[in-house]
Write a protein that holds these residues in place. Sequence first.
Motif, PDB file in Angstrom:
ATOM      1  N   ALA A   8     -11.814 108.643  34.110  1.00  0.00           N
ATOM      2  CA  ALA A   8     -12.424 108.346  35.409  1.00  0.00           C
ATOM      3  C   ALA A   8     -13.925 108.622  35.392  1.00  0.00           C
ATOM      4  N   SER A   9     -14.368 109.581  34.597  1.00  0.00           N
ATOM      5  CA  SER A   9     -15.783 109.977  34.647  1.00  0.00           C
ATOM      6  C   SER A   9     -16.637 109.386  33.531  1.00  0.00           C
ATOM      7  N   ALA A  10     -16.020 108.882  32.471  1.00  0.00           N
ATOM      8  CA  ALA A  10     -16.796 108.363  31.339  1.00  0.00           C
ATOM      9  C   ALA A  10     -17.376 106.994  31.679  1.00  0.00           C
ATOM     10  N   GLN A  11     -18.633 106.831  31.399  1.00  0.00           N
ATOM     11  CA  GLN A  11     -19.332 105.571  31.693  1.00  0.00           C
ATOM     12  C   GLN A  11     -18.795 104.434  30.816  1.00  0.00           C
ATOM     13  N   ALA A  12     -18.448 104.742  29.571  1.00  0.00           N
ATOM     14  CA  ALA A  12     -17.992 103.711  28.639  1.00  0.00           C
ATOM     15  C   ALA A  12     -16.555 103.275  28.900  1.00  0.00           C
ATOM     16  N   GLU A  13     -15.830 104.002  29.714  1.00  0.00           N
ATOM     17  CA  GLU A  13     -14.416 103.702  29.963  1.00  0.00           C
ATOM     18  C   GLU A  13     -14.196 103.124  31.355  1.00  0.00           C
ATOM     19  N   GLN A  14     -15.137 102.392  31.875  1.00  0.00           N
ATOM     20  CA  GLN A  14     -15.023 101.855  33.230  1.00  0.00           C
ATOM     21  C   GLN A  14     -13.928 100.807  33.363  1.00  0.00           C
ATOM     22  N   GLN A  15     -13.502 100.227  32.275  1.00  0.00           N
ATOM     23  CA  GLN A  15     -12.461  99.196  32.347  1.00  0.00           C
ATOM     24  C   GLN A  15     -11.129  99.752  32.807  1.00  0.00           C
ATOM     25  N   TRP A  16     -10.949 101.095  32.690  1.00  0.00           N
ATOM     26  CA  TRP A  16      -9.693 101.725  33.095  1.00  0.00           C
ATOM     27  C   TRP A  16      -9.785 102.337  34.489  1.00  0.00           C
ATOM     28  N   ALA A  17     -10.895 102.175  35.166  1.00  0.00           N
ATOM     29  CA  ALA A  17     -11.131 102.870  36.432  1.00  0.00           C
ATOM     30  C   ALA A  17     -10.083 102.539  37.490  1.00  0.00           C
ATOM     31  N   LEU A  18      -9.695 101.282  37.614  1.00  0.00           N
ATOM     32  CA  LEU A  18      -8.710 100.920  38.646  1.00  0.00           C
ATOM     33  C   LEU A  18      -7.329 101.489  38.331  1.00  0.00           C
ATOM     34  N   HIS A  19      -6.957 101.484  37.052  1.00  0.00           N
ATOM     35  CA  HIS A  19      -5.669 102.085  36.674  1.00  0.00           C
ATOM     36  C   HIS A  19      -5.663 103.579  36.997  1.00  0.00           C
ATOM     37  N   VAL A  20      -6.754 104.264  36.652  1.00  0.00           N
ATOM     38  CA  VAL A  20      -6.849 105.705  36.906  1.00  0.00           C
ATOM     39  C   VAL A  20      -6.852 105.989  38.403  1.00  0.00           C
ATOM     40  N   LEU A  21      -7.552 105.168  39.173  1.00  0.00           N
ATOM     41  CA  LEU A  21      -7.575 105.345  40.621  1.00  0.00           C
ATOM     42  C   LEU A  21      -6.189 105.178  41.222  1.00  0.00           C
ATOM     43  N   GLU A  22      -5.449 104.206  40.728  1.00  0.00           N
ATOM     44  CA  GLU A  22      -4.093 103.992  41.232  1.00  0.00           C
ATOM     45  C   GLU A  22      -3.187 105.169  40.869  1.00  0.00           C
ATOM     46  N   ILE A  23      -3.330 105.705  39.655  1.00  0.00           N
ATOM     47  CA  ILE A  23      -2.521 106.856  39.234  1.00  0.00           C
ATOM     48  C   ILE A  23      -2.847 108.076  40.094  1.00  0.00           C
ATOM     49  N   ILE A  24      -4.120 108.296  40.366  1.00  0.00           N
ATOM     50  CA  ILE A  24      -4.515 109.458  41.181  1.00  0.00           C
ATOM     51  C   ILE A  24      -3.992 109.315  42.601  1.00  0.00           C
ATOM     52  N   SER A  25      -4.051 108.103  43.151  1.00  0.00           N
ATOM     53  CA  SER A  25      -3.525 107.915  44.506  1.00  0.00           C
ATOM     54  C   SER A  25      -2.019 108.138  44.532  1.00  0.00           C
ATOM     55  N   LEU A  26      -1.315 107.768  43.459  1.00  0.00           N
ATOM     56  CA  LEU A  26       0.135 108.021  43.400  1.00  0.00           C
ATOM     57  C   LEU A  26       0.428 109.512  43.197  1.00  0.00           C
ATOM     58  N   MET A  27      -0.463 110.229  42.557  1.00  0.00           N
ATOM     59  CA  MET A  27      -0.269 111.676  42.379  1.00  0.00           C
ATOM     60  C   MET A  27      -0.280 112.386  43.730  1.00  0.00           C
ATOM     61  N   PHE A  28      -1.126 111.927  44.627  1.00  0.00           N
ATOM     62  CA  PHE A  28      -1.244 112.552  45.950  1.00  0.00           C
ATOM     63  C   PHE A  28      -0.436 111.808  47.010  1.00  0.00           C
ATOM     64  N   ARG A  29       0.554 111.053  46.604  1.00  0.00           N
ATOM     65  CA  ARG A  29       1.316 110.200  47.507  1.00  0.00           C
ATOM     66  C   ARG A  29       1.969 110.964  48.652  1.00  0.00           C
ATOM     67  N   ASP A  30       2.626 112.056  48.387  1.00  0.00           N
ATOM     68  CA  ASP A  30       3.373 112.786  49.415  1.00  0.00           C
ATOM     69  C   ASP A  30       2.522 113.815  50.151  1.00  0.00           C
ATOM     70  N   GLN A  31       1.267 113.873  49.842  1.00  0.00           N
ATOM     71  CA  GLN A  31       0.411 114.906  50.429  1.00  0.00           C
ATOM     72  C   GLN A  31      -0.434 114.309  51.560  1.00  0.00           C
ATOM     73  N   SER A  32      -0.631 115.114  52.597  1.00  0.00           N
ATOM     74  CA  SER A  32      -1.551 114.688  53.649  1.00  0.00           C
ATOM     75  C   SER A  32      -2.899 115.371  53.399  1.00  0.00           C
ATOM     76  N   PRO A  33      -3.991 114.752  53.821  1.00  0.00           N
ATOM     77  CA  PRO A  33      -5.309 115.356  53.596  1.00  0.00           C
ATOM     78  C   PRO A  33      -5.444 116.737  54.240  1.00  0.00           C
ATOM     79  N   GLU A  34      -4.821 116.934  55.407  1.00  0.00           N
ATOM     80  CA  GLU A  34      -4.906 118.233  56.082  1.00  0.00           C
ATOM     81  C   GLU A  34      -4.248 119.328  55.245  1.00  0.00           C
ATOM     82  N   GLU A  35      -3.080 119.006  54.651  1.00  0.00           N
ATOM     83  CA  GLU A  35      -2.390 119.998  53.815  1.00  0.00           C
ATOM     84  C   GLU A  35      -3.216 120.357  52.585  1.00  0.00           C
ATOM     85  N   LEU A  36      -3.805 119.330  51.962  1.00  0.00           N
ATOM     86  CA  LEU A  36      -4.617 119.588  50.767  1.00  0.00           C
ATOM     87  C   LEU A  36      -5.841 120.422  51.093  1.00  0.00           C
ATOM     88  N   ALA A  37      -6.492 120.122  52.212  1.00  0.00           N
ATOM     89  CA  ALA A  37      -7.678 120.884  52.607  1.00  0.00           C
ATOM     90  C   ALA A  37      -7.302 122.317  52.950  1.00  0.00           C
TER      91      ALA A  37
END
Length: 184
Positions: A64-93
């Motif tokens: 997600a942070s490497a400049q040369a690996e931007q081609q995987w950014a959408l896959h990584v973003l989707e995985i991260i959103s699925l990691m936090f699927r059952d969590q609400s922002p209030e609970e995480l904060a």
Amino acid sequence: QDWEQRQEEDTLLIERVLLLVRNVLHVPPDPTEEQGVDGDASVHDRVLWALHISGMDDLLKFLASAQAEQQWALHVLEIISLMFRDQSPEELAALGQGQAAAEHGEDTRELETLRQRELAERRARALQRPSRHSRFGGSYVLQGLKAIGDRDVIFHKGLHNLKSYSHDLGKETRRVPRRRQIAP
């Protein structure tokens, strides 16, 4: 490997692994199958823990942070959103603040105990020493050095001042007017 050195097969393998992780995390929870004790980790939480133990979360952070690996950014973003699927922002904060507040409270208690201990040591030291300083350095008899008459000299200063002792110590020097001074 750097993206320049990768073969087409390596690129396909990375994409397939990311899609596999995404698909595993995308499986919806089944409450009838997950009948555990309250506070027990769900299947989703156990999968996340397995990803953490394997080091996959660090790899995802790198991708997600490497400049040369931007081609995987959408896959990584989707995985991260699925990691936090059952969590609400209030609970995480609230979870992050709870840990920070607990650590802050623990640090505050530790500092307060150290401060109390230091104050107690300071009070103990103050009680051990006398409250007033005695200016009396002692009196010493200098044998072999005669004073007026046949008595020995009595020295009323500290012993460290003994080297600079002279009979004229403490006497004011008389000022001779200029006109009566002896010419050199």
